[in-house]
Design a protein around this motif. Structure first.
Motif, short mmCIF file in Angstrom:
data_model
loop_
_atom_site.label_atom_id
_atom_site.label_comp_id
_atom_site.label_asym_id
_atom_site.label_seq_id
_atom_site.Cartn_x
_atom_site.Cartn_y
_atom_site.Cartn_z
N ASN A 231 0.73 -1.32 -0.27
CA ASN A 231 0.53 0.00 -0.03
C ASN A 231 0.59 0.66 0.10
N CYS A 232 1.76 2.05 0.70
CA CYS A 232 3.03 2.32 0.86
C CYS A 232 3.45 2.84 -0.17
N ILE A 233 4.28 1.51 -0.85
CA ILE A 233 4.79 1.95 -1.79
C ILE A 233 4.18 2.08 -3.21
N SER A 234 3.42 1.66 -3.49
CA SER A 234 1.44 1.94 -4.48
C SER A 234 1.17 3.35 -3.81
N HIS A 235 1.24 3.77 -3.10
CA HIS A 235 1.05 5.46 -2.65
C HIS A 235 2.37 6.25 -3.70
N MET A 236 3.41 5.79 -2.68
CA MET A 236 4.71 6.67 -3.32
C MET A 236 4.31 7.10 -4.74
N LEU A 237 4.78 5.80 -5.53
CA LEU A 237 4.73 6.37 -6.89
C LEU A 237 3.32 6.89 -7.62
N GLY A 238 2.30 6.41 -6.76
CA GLY A 238 1.18 7.19 -7.63
C GLY A 238 1.28 9.03 -6.90
N SER A 239 2.50 9.27 -6.07
CA SER A 239 2.23 10.85 -5.76
C SER A 239 3.14 11.43 -6.46
N ILE A 240 4.80 11.07 -6.73
CA ILE A 240 4.96 11.34 -7.31
C ILE A 240 5.26 11.60 -8.97
N PRO A 241 5.08 12.58 -9.97
CA PRO A 241 4.64 12.39 -11.31
C PRO A 241 5.46 12.16 -12.17
N TYR A 242 5.72 11.04 -11.89
CA TYR A 242 7.97 10.11 -13.07
C TYR A 242 7.22 9.84 -14.54
N GLU A 243 7.44 10.04 -14.98
CA GLU A 243 7.40 9.35 -16.04
C GLU A 243 8.96 8.14 -17.11
N ARG A 244 8.24 7.54 -17.36
CA ARG A 244 9.07 6.08 -17.79
C ARG A 244 10.12 6.77 -19.20
N VAL A 245 11.88 6.92 -18.51
CA VAL A 245 12.55 7.06 -19.93
C VAL A 245 13.18 5.74 -20.56
N LYS A 246 12.85 6.28 -21.85
CA LYS A 246 13.59 5.33 -22.66
C LYS A 246 14.82 4.79 -22.32
N PHE A 247 15.43 3.62 -22.20
CA PHE A 247 16.06 2.38 -21.67
C PHE A 247 17.11 3.18 -23.43
N GLU A 248 18.84 3.56 -23.00
CA GLU A 248 19.16 3.70 -24.07
C GLU A 248 20.50 2.81 -24.06
N GLU A 249 19.91 1.19 -24.76
CA GLU A 249 20.78 0.22 -24.50
C GLU A 249 22.10 -0.05 -24.95
N PRO A 250 23.24 -0.20 -24.56
CA PRO A 250 24.39 -0.31 -24.89
C PRO A 250 25.27 -1.07 -25.39
N GLY A 251 25.56 -0.79 -26.69
CA GLY A 251 26.79 -1.37 -26.94
C GLY A 251 27.57 -2.52 -26.77
N LEU A 252 28.13 -3.83 -26.54
CA LEU A 252 29.42 -4.21 -25.65
C LEU A 252 30.06 -3.91 -26.08
N GLY A 253 30.12 -4.05 -27.77
CA GLY A 253 31.26 -4.15 -28.68
C GLY A 253 32.00 -5.79 -28.74
N LYS A 254 33.69 -5.44 -29.01
CA LYS A 254 34.49 -6.83 -28.64
C LYS A 254 34.75 -6.87 -27.61
N ARG A 255 34.99 -7.49 -26.97
CA ARG A 255 36.43 -7.75 -26.16
C ARG A 255 37.62 -8.54 -26.69
N GLN A 256 38.19 -7.85 -25.45
CA GLN A 256 39.67 -7.47 -26.13
C GLN A 256 40.38 -9.47 -25.76
N LYS A 257 41.15 -9.81 -27.37
CA LYS A 257 42.24 -11.18 -27.36
C LYS A 257 43.25 -10.67 -25.87
N ARG A 258 43.09 -11.83 -24.88
CA ARG A 258 44.17 -12.00 -24.50
C ARG A 258 45.52 -12.00 -25.04
#
Length: 276
Positions: A231-258
């Protein structure tokens, strides 16, 4: 006897199934809410929002449990928990609010006060750590202090967790008998048990005099801890006017060779032994 035994066994099994269902539902809902808290965190960082959440309440009402569920899946650099110890002699000589002001959030921070400036009209007043005059003066000034916080653009939420006499006693006795919980039982907790009605009067006046439209008190009945958390966490979230921020997925690239030139470190290293 056989029939009675079967009935008891059936009742116990039914109770266990209900408990499992409730636990499963609680876990699923908590997980869903914690995903939303992660989205809230991303928005706070992206927007530079500043949020203060105050948790007050009866001893053993479950403040720590709610705070833990809010913070256990997010960054402590964004969600900071402030639980101040007793004031030092130097802090006692300061303006009362002075020790709390440095902990207010900067841009991109959520500060959770596990008890707050409301120590003054609560434990300090009841236990005689401050004069009645100082406690009354606090109750007159606190709404003005909180008005300044809100006017500065900080989101301020205040929660008071309430628990019944019987449930508080059950939890105290559980702490006494459990080594994992004994650290939670302080001398002040014992006094709060003995002086239930002194605290009741103090909290009644505190809430009445500091409950405002811009910084209202929200009461969280917490005899059922799991229900209180949801109940408390639900109320907290409902009381803050946040919006979902798009997650910019990072590219891991290639791991260096030994590197061919790497031969390893010949230093003998101490490895923790397997015990499990």
């Amino acid at each position: 006897m056989g029939i009675e035994s079967n009935e008891k066994g059936g009742n116990n099994q039914a109770a266990a199934e209900i408990a499992d269902t409730v636990s499963s539902d609680y876990g699923k809902e908590l997980q869903r809410l914690q995903v939303e808290i992660a989205h809230l965190q991303a928005w706070v960082k992206d927007s530079g929002a500043r949020i203060v959440i105050i948790f007050e309440g009866r001893d053993a009402a479950g403040k720590g449990g709610v705070i833990k569920r809010i913070t256990e899946r997010v960054s402590p650099r964004v969600f900071r928990v402030v639980a101040l110890p007793a004031p030092t002699d130097r802090e006692k000589s300061q303006i009362y609010m002075q020790r709390y002001i440095p902990h207010l959030p900067a841009a991109g921070e959520v500060v959770i006060f596990d008890r707050s400036w409301y120590n003054r009209p609560g434990v300090e007043r009841v236990m005689g750590f401050c004069s009645e005059k100082k406690a009354r003066r606090f109750l007159e000034l606190a709404p003005r202090f909180e008005a300044a916080i809100v006017e500065s653009g900080i989101v301020l939420l205040k929660y008071f967790l309430d628990v019944s006499e019987d449930e508080q006693e059950r939890r105290f006795r559980q702490r006494i008998g459990d080594p994992l919980r004994q650290w939670k039982l302080s001398p002040m907790d014992v006094e709060s048990y003995r002086r239930w009605w002194d605290y009741t009067r103090a909290y009644d006046e505190m809430i009445r005099m500091t409950d405002t439209e811009y910084a209202p008190w929200w009461i969280v009945p917490s005899d059922d801890k799991k229900r209180a958390r949801i109940n408390c966490i639900s109320h907290m979230l409902g009381s803050i006017p946040y919006e979902r921020v798009k997650f910019e997925e990072p590219g891991l690239g290639k791991r260096q060779k030994r590197p061919e030139s790497y031969s390893g470190d010949g230093h003998v290293r101490r490895v923790v032994p397997n015990v499990y």
